[in-house]
Design a protein around this motif. Sequence first.
Motif, mmCIF file in Angstrom:
data_model
loop_
_atom_site.group_PDB
_atom_site.id
_atom_site.type_symbol
_atom_site.label_atom_id
_atom_site.label_comp_id
_atom_site.label_asym_id
_atom_site.label_seq_id
_atom_site.Cartn_x
_atom_site.Cartn_y
_atom_site.Cartn_z
ATOM 1 N N LYS A 14 -21.875 -105.776 23.310
ATOM 2 C CA LYS A 14 -21.742 -107.144 23.808
ATOM 3 C C LYS A 14 -20.720 -107.923 22.997
ATOM 4 O O LYS A 14 -19.870 -108.620 23.545
ATOM 5 C CB LYS A 14 -23.104 -107.856 23.736
ATOM 6 C CG LYS A 14 -23.811 -107.800 25.069
ATOM 7 C CD LYS A 14 -24.970 -108.770 25.118
ATOM 8 C CE LYS A 14 -25.938 -108.283 26.187
ATOM 9 N NZ LYS A 14 -27.314 -108.206 25.742
ATOM 10 N N SER A 15 -20.813 -107.813 21.671
ATOM 11 C CA SER A 15 -19.891 -108.562 20.813
ATOM 12 C C SER A 15 -18.460 -108.099 21.036
ATOM 13 O O SER A 15 -17.526 -108.890 20.989
ATOM 14 C CB SER A 15 -20.254 -108.372 19.345
ATOM 15 O OG SER A 15 -21.608 -108.621 19.156
ATOM 16 N N LYS A 50 -17.229 -106.965 23.809
ATOM 17 C CA LYS A 50 -16.795 -107.578 25.077
ATOM 18 C C LYS A 50 -16.276 -108.989 24.813
ATOM 19 O O LYS A 50 -15.291 -109.448 25.382
ATOM 20 C CB LYS A 50 -17.974 -107.671 26.062
ATOM 21 C CG LYS A 50 -18.333 -106.350 26.685
ATOM 22 C CD LYS A 50 -17.890 -106.302 28.158
ATOM 23 C CE LYS A 50 -17.544 -104.892 28.582
ATOM 24 N NZ LYS A 50 -18.636 -103.936 28.384
ATOM 25 N N GLN A 51 -16.989 -109.681 23.930
ATOM 26 C CA GLN A 51 -16.618 -111.053 23.580
ATOM 27 C C GLN A 51 -15.224 -111.070 22.940
ATOM 28 O O GLN A 51 -14.377 -111.886 23.285
ATOM 29 C CB GLN A 51 -17.682 -111.610 22.617
ATOM 30 C CG GLN A 51 -17.624 -113.104 22.432
ATOM 31 C CD GLN A 51 -17.805 -113.838 23.757
ATOM 32 O OE1 GLN A 51 -18.651 -113.472 24.566
ATOM 33 N NE2 GLN A 51 -16.979 -114.851 24.013
ATOM 34 N N ILE A 52 -15.007 -110.151 21.998
ATOM 35 C CA ILE A 52 -13.701 -110.076 21.325
ATOM 36 C C ILE A 52 -12.609 -109.801 22.352
ATOM 37 O O ILE A 52 -11.550 -110.418 22.366
ATOM 38 C CB ILE A 52 -13.685 -108.946 20.263
ATOM 39 C CG1 ILE A 52 -14.704 -109.232 19.174
ATOM 40 C CG2 ILE A 52 -12.285 -108.799 19.657
ATOM 41 C CD1 ILE A 52 -14.730 -108.200 18.066
ATOM 42 N N GLU A 53 -12.902 -108.854 23.255
ATOM 43 C CA GLU A 53 -11.944 -108.496 24.287
ATOM 44 C C GLU A 53 -11.554 -109.740 25.079
ATOM 45 O O GLU A 53 -10.391 -109.985 25.369
ATOM 46 C CB GLU A 53 -12.568 -107.442 25.206
ATOM 47 C CG GLU A 53 -11.621 -106.929 26.259
ATOM 48 C CD GLU A 53 -12.248 -105.830 27.119
ATOM 49 O OE1 GLU A 53 -13.479 -105.799 27.247
ATOM 50 O OE2 GLU A 53 -11.495 -105.011 27.654
ATOM 51 N N PHE A 54 -12.557 -110.525 25.377
ATOM 52 C CA PHE A 54 -12.348 -111.718 26.179
ATOM 53 C C PHE A 54 -11.512 -112.766 25.425
ATOM 54 O O PHE A 54 -10.531 -113.285 25.935
ATOM 55 C CB PHE A 54 -13.706 -112.304 26.573
ATOM 56 C CG PHE A 54 -13.608 -113.520 27.437
ATOM 57 C CD1 PHE A 54 -13.274 -113.392 28.778
ATOM 58 C CD2 PHE A 54 -13.834 -114.783 26.918
ATOM 59 C CE1 PHE A 54 -13.169 -114.505 29.587
ATOM 60 C CE2 PHE A 54 -13.727 -115.901 27.712
ATOM 61 C CZ PHE A 54 -13.389 -115.773 29.050
ATOM 62 N N THR A 55 -11.877 -113.019 24.182
ATOM 63 C CA THR A 55 -11.163 -114.069 23.458
ATOM 64 C C THR A 55 -9.762 -113.631 23.032
ATOM 65 O O THR A 55 -8.827 -114.408 23.055
ATOM 66 C CB THR A 55 -11.942 -114.539 22.206
ATOM 67 O OG1 THR A 55 -12.342 -113.381 21.481
ATOM 68 C CG2 THR A 55 -13.159 -115.343 22.580
ATOM 69 N N ARG A 56 -9.632 -112.352 22.683
ATOM 70 C CA ARG A 56 -8.322 -111.884 22.204
ATOM 71 C C ARG A 56 -7.388 -111.450 23.336
ATOM 72 O O ARG A 56 -6.223 -111.212 23.117
ATOM 73 C CB ARG A 56 -8.508 -110.692 21.262
ATOM 74 C CG ARG A 56 -9.219 -111.039 19.998
ATOM 75 C CD ARG A 56 -8.246 -111.590 19.009
ATOM 76 N NE ARG A 56 -8.961 -112.171 17.898
ATOM 77 C CZ ARG A 56 -8.375 -112.782 16.900
ATOM 78 N NH1 ARG A 56 -7.059 -112.895 16.887
ATOM 79 N NH2 ARG A 56 -9.079 -113.285 15.940
ATOM 80 N N TYR A 103 -21.495 -107.880 11.614
ATOM 81 C CA TYR A 103 -20.326 -108.765 11.493
ATOM 82 C C TYR A 103 -19.168 -108.079 10.769
ATOM 83 O O TYR A 103 -18.011 -108.319 11.060
ATOM 84 C CB TYR A 103 -20.707 -110.076 10.797
ATOM 85 C CG TYR A 103 -21.688 -110.828 11.632
ATOM 86 C CD1 TYR A 103 -21.292 -111.375 12.856
ATOM 87 C CD2 TYR A 103 -23.019 -110.929 11.262
ATOM 88 C CE1 TYR A 103 -22.198 -112.004 13.679
ATOM 89 C CE2 TYR A 103 -23.938 -111.570 12.075
ATOM 90 C CZ TYR A 103 -23.528 -112.105 13.286
ATOM 91 O OH TYR A 103 -24.424 -112.726 14.107
ATOM 92 N N GLU A 160 -11.505 -106.835 14.679
ATOM 93 C CA GLU A 160 -10.570 -107.962 14.762
ATOM 94 C C GLU A 160 -9.316 -107.678 13.945
ATOM 95 O O GLU A 160 -8.191 -107.965 14.360
ATOM 96 C CB GLU A 160 -11.243 -109.236 14.219
ATOM 97 C CG GLU A 160 -12.382 -109.731 15.082
ATOM 98 C CD GLU A 160 -11.980 -110.885 15.989
ATOM 99 O OE1 GLU A 160 -10.771 -111.132 16.134
ATOM 100 O OE2 GLU A 160 -12.890 -111.537 16.539
#
Length: 532
Positions: free
Chosen positions: A447-448, A450-456, A514, A521
Amino acid sequence: VSKDLTLEHLALKIGVSTLDLTEAYLEIEGGTSVDCDILLSQETTEILINEFNCLPVWLEQEEKVFRPPVVTIMGHVDHGKTTLLDCLRNSSICATEYGGITQSIGAFSVKASDGQNITFIDTPGHLAFSDMRARGAEITDIIVLVVCAVEGVQPQTVECIEHAKSWEVPIIVALNKVDLSAAEVERVEMQLLKVGLELDKFGGDVLHVPISAKKKINIEKLEEAILFKSELMELKDVRDVMARGYVLESRFLEGRGSLCSVIVKRGTLKVGDCIAAGGSYGTVKKLINENGKDIKSISLSEAAELIGLKSLPRSGDRFMAVHSLDKARSVAERKISERSRAAYYESKSKEVKVVIPSITYDERQQIRNRNIAPLVKRLKEELEDVETGVKSSFEVKSLNQMHKKSEKPIQEQIDMISELFQEKLEADGLRLILKAHNFGMLEAVEKSIKQIEFTRKIPITIIKSEVGNISLEDVKISEEFDAPIFCMNIKIDKTIMSKAIKANVPIKSHKIIYHLLDDIEKIIKDKFESKT
Ligand code: GDP
């Protein structure tokens, strides 16, 4: 099918190209080439049929017996699915000598009043409704649709009806909560009719039974309806052959290794059998029933918890017993490489974002003979057409569909196509492999990411995500697809580590989620953002 089948005949029977079937054959049996008119052994035939999602029917030696219906309970949230399952399960416990402690093994068996068995799938809702959706039709014979007689038809009720119809699985309606004074049976019946369920009461063939799961009203009637329907369906299968069926659930248990629940759809599964289940394989060490007892075998429509697989299969995976562990391994490995490749090519076609023409049978033959010039020529021409807008539509097929297999010539095709799309491939995303000590952690990390993919806005593809230690296979895939291995709370085997170092495969081991995310990242920063 009958005995004495050749590869070519089988290809015709199951409707796949001889080439695809040959590829599968070589992956399973080993070797580099095979004649199309080779006679297949019965086992190989069974495996190949399974690989292409078909069910064998042997003309000789088939003696079919009735098998209990496999029933899945579906319905809108709060309409009483869990209560009904508990009620059915409890009625079955009273009937067994053990009583008391039962554990979920993904399904349980109920003896109805006339002595016949019914198997109910009781995997947690989310599993039955997502992972297994694709396999629903293969696993279940009948769907019991629970509809609350007070609330009536709700969005998920309609959704369930649609699924059942697309799977072509018959529905039996359980109109629940009739013990409440607010229950409006007739109004709800009319609603059901309106959404396309032709109830028996109005001359249709959908049986329906008003029940109360809580007050245990008409539960026997519901069971009778299920058995009546299954009699009409003539559910029969062969019992004395090597088993095949499905994985319902799987989990990793400290000290015991991988544990999964399976249901048999054909044949008999015995302790000691070698099986392949999805991308996993092993020998059946133990079979445990819902009363926690070790049992020797399970047969048609029966479920049990199974110990002995080397890694975790996924829920909904098909399993099949074969004659040797080696065979089981090659069947499983084929699945793994197919899946990794599918994920990889999906990521590629996502990046490439151009329509790739399909490769014809003749061209494939040419490629096999290492003659790729004609294909290159055609692709170039078609590509130019597309770019100049002359020909805007040609057959849509992703790389994923084109090349699932691991053979070299196919690799050549891909290299060649990659070359053609060189510039577009420049913006390559990040691929990685995930390993964690349990499913919860895997899910959290996924899930996290996916979040990185989305923001980056950088495509990140997880080409393999699995519970358990890093295997040699992981290192191989990592090397092949240039995908670093990220792991959470995993001990890394020394030999694996040295193999990875040799192959220049980065293994990134973390204990805190994290830290792992920071690591990703950082890679993205180095790899993509430094360029701009
Ligand atoms: P699910 O979300 O479909 O699994 O629904 P549950 O089984 O959790 O039931 C939701 C609520 O309805 C619970 O509070 C149950 O006790 C109640 N319930 C279920 N069946 C009946 C029934 O037949 N009669 C009454 N009165 N309540 C019921």
